[in-house]
Design an enzyme around this catalytic site. Structure first.
Site, PDB file in Angstrom:
ATOM      1  CG  ASP A 222       2.791   0.544   7.597  1.00  0.00           C
ATOM      2  OD1 ASP A 222       2.388  -0.080   6.613  1.00  0.00           O
ATOM      3  OD2 ASP A 222       2.045   0.908   8.516  1.00  0.00           O
TER       4      ASP A 222
ATOM      5  CG  ASP B  57       1.448  -3.687   5.273  1.00  0.00           C
ATOM      6  OD1 ASP B  57       2.351  -2.936   5.679  1.00  0.00           O
ATOM      7  OD2 ASP B  57       0.241  -3.406   5.342  1.00  0.00           O
TER       8      ASP B  57
ATOM      9  CG  HIS C 296       1.226   2.993  12.392  1.00  0.00           C
ATOM     10  ND1 HIS C 296      -0.093   2.647  12.610  1.00  0.00           N
ATOM     11  CD2 HIS C 296       1.506   2.563  11.139  1.00  0.00           C
ATOM     12  CE1 HIS C 296      -0.574   2.036  11.531  1.00  0.00           C
ATOM     13  NE2 HIS C 296       0.393   1.964  10.635  1.00  0.00           N
TER      14      HIS C 296
ATOM     15  CG  HIS D 105      -0.434   0.039   2.528  1.00  0.00           C
ATOM     16  ND1 HIS D 105      -0.239   1.212   3.206  1.00  0.00           N
ATOM     17  CD2 HIS D 105      -0.039  -0.945   3.367  1.00  0.00           C
ATOM     18  CE1 HIS D 105       0.250   0.945   4.409  1.00  0.00           C
ATOM     19  NE2 HIS D 105       0.389  -0.357   4.538  1.00  0.00           N
TER      20      HIS D 105
ATOM     21  CG  ASP E 249      -2.984   3.850   2.626  1.00  0.00           C
ATOM     22  OD1 ASP E 249      -2.481   2.856   2.065  1.00  0.00           O
ATOM     23  OD2 ASP E 249      -3.779   3.744   3.579  1.00  0.00           O
TER      24      ASP E 249
ATOM     25  CD  GLU F  55      -3.019  -1.715   5.735  1.00  0.00           C
ATOM     26  OE1 GLU F  55      -3.231  -2.708   6.439  1.00  0.00           O
ATOM     27  OE2 GLU F  55      -2.529  -0.650   6.194  1.00  0.00           O
ATOM     28  CD  GLU F  56      -1.555   2.342   7.627  1.00  0.00           C
ATOM     29  OE1 GLU F  56      -2.202   1.961   8.618  1.00  0.00           O
ATOM     30  OE2 GLU F  56      -0.381   1.998   7.400  1.00  0.00           O
TER      31      GLU F  56
HETATM   32 ZN   LIG Z   1       0.892  -1.231   6.411  1.00  0.00          ZN
END
Ligand SMILES: [Zn+2]
Length: 457
Positions: free
Chosen positions: A117, A175, A427, A86, A88, A151-152
């Site tokens: 990520d 991921d 994150h 992903h 995003d 995805e997030e």
């Molecule tokens: Zn991810």
């Protein structure tokens, strides 16, 4: 493989250029605009990524700005080897010591939001495909890199993809972590409600938690009381070793306690501040409904007190996180995020839990089935072989409580791209990806593609 390894080495500088270009685009989801369902920045991120894929010789498709793919090889779409990543990212957040969108390279690491990520692994997969293509290795099936943009948040990208084109049956999503994650526990989400009644300390307000999948790291409640109650609360908290501030304001006491924030899939790494508050309220003599919650859940995350603890040897124990509590003087609402092992049928979970919470009724529930790919499948074995050949590390499968894109494939597993000795900084502030790890991932993915999609010589 000699040719392949040489080509992979030659591609490394270009891979870094592409990665840094992608990392400089702050692709956080924003309000929709025409042709840009997740906002204009994500749209330009997707356009850029697909242009880079096309420049490497892949045929690309952009599905209305939701999601895109790049592929090579021949054969039915259904049979393609899918690699799901992903583009995003989550918002930057606080605490950065470097520019989050500069893509600074320092000490063999690339720093940026999205580095690990998931843009780093996505670019590594792209260049693994490029190396296989340049090496001229004949394929028996298509290889398709699917690049999602949601995805997030809500996985609306996948929904769109499934409605407009064919999702392949089998593949992997880089991921998460190595080696192979072949079990994702099921999810069961319950909201329970009760009116506090009867004798006891009156709670006026207790609102904590935004998301059920987060272990709350701080909690605040307002109760009726005086300096004496505040003192008792302080000494109870001290006994448990929990931080507490108790502030007296005209006949009320504001209680604030601090735990450790975490993810509901790994509740043992956090310390639930709602649980701490419930236990303090119970010990201060709160009304019955609060005591029921404290007794049935409290600081537990294994469902023991709720009568729903369970475990199987493949997927490990059930976990239960009390992520949200809402009370403003009306009813108490408590939301649980339960991750259950493969062997459980969750049908009776709400009724079982209610036996331990007799004052409560279930006002909301939703579920997500577990996901499982057998260890002896060609997919899992091929990926483990590729991983072991490149790194020499142990071939094994693992189970997690979280959900990755892998579960949208009938036969999908999470594979990489975090190595066992690496810290998970997704994150978090100062997110980075190690270049050495990315180079290893390129080699692992390239080998995996050859094993799973290459024509036998
Ligand atoms: Zn991810």
């Amino acid at each position: 493989m000699k040719d392949l390894d040489r080509i992979l080495s030659e591609l490394e500088p270009q891979m870094l250029d592409t990665l840094r270009c992608w990392l400089r685009i702050p692709s956080v989801c924003s309000p929709a605009e025409p042709g840009a369902p997740f906002g204009p920045v994500l749209r330009s991120m997707l356009d850029q990524a697909l242009a880079d894929c096309a420049a490497l010789g892949f045929s690309t498709s952009n599905f209305d700005g939701y999601i895109g793919h790049a592929e090579f090889g021949e054969g039915p779409d259904e049979d393609a080897l899918a690699i799901l990543a992903h583009l995003d990212i989550v918002p930057v957040g606080d605490g950065w010591t470097v520019e989050p969108f500069e893509a600074l390279v320092k000490d063999g690491k690339v720093y940026a939001r999205g580095a690990s990520d998931n843009k780093g692994p996505a670019v590594a997969a792209l260049y693994a495909m490029a190396a296989v293509k340049q090496a001229g290795i004949p394929l028996k099936r298509k290889v398709r890199l699917i690049l999602g943009c949601d995805e997030e948040s809500g996985w609306k990208d996948i929904e769109h993809y499934q409605s407009v084109t064919t999702m392949p049956r089998s593949g992997f999503s880089p991921d998460a972590a190595y080696p192979v994650i072949n079990i994702e526990k099921g999810g069961y989400f319950l909201t329970l409600k009760a009116m506090p009644a009867g004798e006891g300390l009156r709670v006026l307000r207790f609102n904590t938690g935004q998301r059920r999948n987060v272990v709350p790291g701080a909690a605040e409640a307002l109760v009726v009381g005086d300096e004496a109650l505040a003192d008792r609360a302080r000494s109870l908290a001290k006994k448990h070793g929990w931080p507490l501030t108790a502030t007296v304001e005209d006949g009320t006491v504001r209680l604030q306690t601090v735990g450790i924030t975490g993810h509901a899939a790994f509740p043992h790494l956090g310390r639930n501040a709602i649980g701490q508050m419930l236990i303090l309220l119970r010990d201060l003599g709160a009304q019955a409904a609060w005591c029921q919650l404290a007794n049935a859940i409290g600081m537990e995350y294994d469902g023991q007190g709720l009568g729903i603890s369970a475990e199987d040897s493949a997927s490990g124990p059930l976990t239960c996180n009390l992520g949200i509590i809402r009370y403003d003087g009306d009813g108490i609402e408590a939301t649980l995020d339960i991750r259950y092992p493969l062997l459980i049928t969750p049908t009776h979970l709400p009724a079982l839990a209610r036996q331990k919470l007799p004052g409560f009724e279930v006002i909301g529930q939703a579920g997500k089935p577990p996901h499982f790919v057998p260890e002896d499948s060609e997919l899992v074995q091929g990926l483990l072989d590729a991983y072991h050949e490149v790194t020499g590390l142990e071939r094994k499968t693992i189970a997690i409580g979280g959900g990755t894109y892998a579960r949208v494939l009938r036969e999908g597993v999470a594979f990489g791209a975090l190595f066992p000795d690496e810290e998970d900084i997704a994150h978090q502030a100062d997110e980075y990806v190690s270049l050495d790890s990315l180079h290893k991932s390129m080699r692992i993915f390239a080998r995996a593609i050859v094993k799973l999609a290459g024509k036998e010589a």
